[in-house]
Design a protein around this motif. Structure first.
Motif: not given
Length: 210
Positions: A130-131, A134, A146, A198, A202-203, A205-206
């Protein structure tokens, strides 16, 4: 379940009588299961649980007691709030397990924080993945990675939930070792829930960066 002190009908909930409509005094604070007229158990039918909430909520709806005076209306409001809190606890598998473990004398969240030992290596790998995602620029390949990570965590969640259910079905005796095992699985499930949230953030955000 006891009988209504006014009409003698067997009560579905200690809050109100479905027969005569009487709002009842509580001698003690009922459990979430008692409030919804259920026997304590980890396995619950979500559809039946919601139907029960709606049926009992109609019996204590404050508008139904609008002409009965402010005291009755206030009591109905409190009864409605209690039903909703009970439903929130029982409709969420993790909250339901947490309540059962505590009620049966098992370790509280603050008393036992570790996860199952076999789970820990996977957690390290998932955190690293995950990091790395990111730090990766948006693109088709990071999105595929992801989605693959989310699939792994969903599979792990299903397996952990099955193990949790096995520890709590049938309900263990008070203070049994199975409650500590259930707490560890619950800790792992809470990690998975947070991490999946999380991943979803992030998905999104992408997706917005496309």
């Amino acid at each position: 379940m006891s009988d209504c002190p006014r009409c003698g009908l067997t009560l579905e909930t200690p809050l109100v009588c479905a027969g005569c409509g009487a709002l009842l005094e509580l001698g003690r604070e009922p459990t979430p299961f008692e409030l919804l007229g259920l026997e304590p158990a980890f396995a619950l039918d979500p559809t039946a649980l919601r139907a029960r909430l709606l049926r009992l909520s109609r019996l204590v709806h404050p508008d139904y007691f609008g002409s009965a005076g402010p005291e009755a209306r206030e009591r109905a409001e409190h009864a409605s709030a209690r039903l909703n809190r009970a439903f929130e606890t029982l409709s969420d598998e993790l909250a339901r397990a947490d309540w059962l473990i505590g009620a049966l004398g098992g370790p509280r969240e603050g008393e036992l924080r570790d996860m199952p030992q076999a789970f820990l290596l996977d957690v390290l790998e998932w955190n690293e993945a995950l990091e790395d995602l990111r730090a990766s620029p948006a693109g088709d390949e990071p999105r595929r990675r992801l989605a693959a990570l989310a699939s792994q965590l969903e599979a792990a969640r299903a397996a952990a939930l099955a193990r949790l259910a096995a520890h709590l079905t049938p309900l263990p005796q008070r203070g049994a070792q199975a409650l500590a095992l259930a707490r560890r699985e619950l800790n792992g499930l809470r990690y998975l829930r947070r991490t999946l949230e999380q991943i979803e953030a992030l998905r999104l955000e992408q997706a917005s960066a496309r």
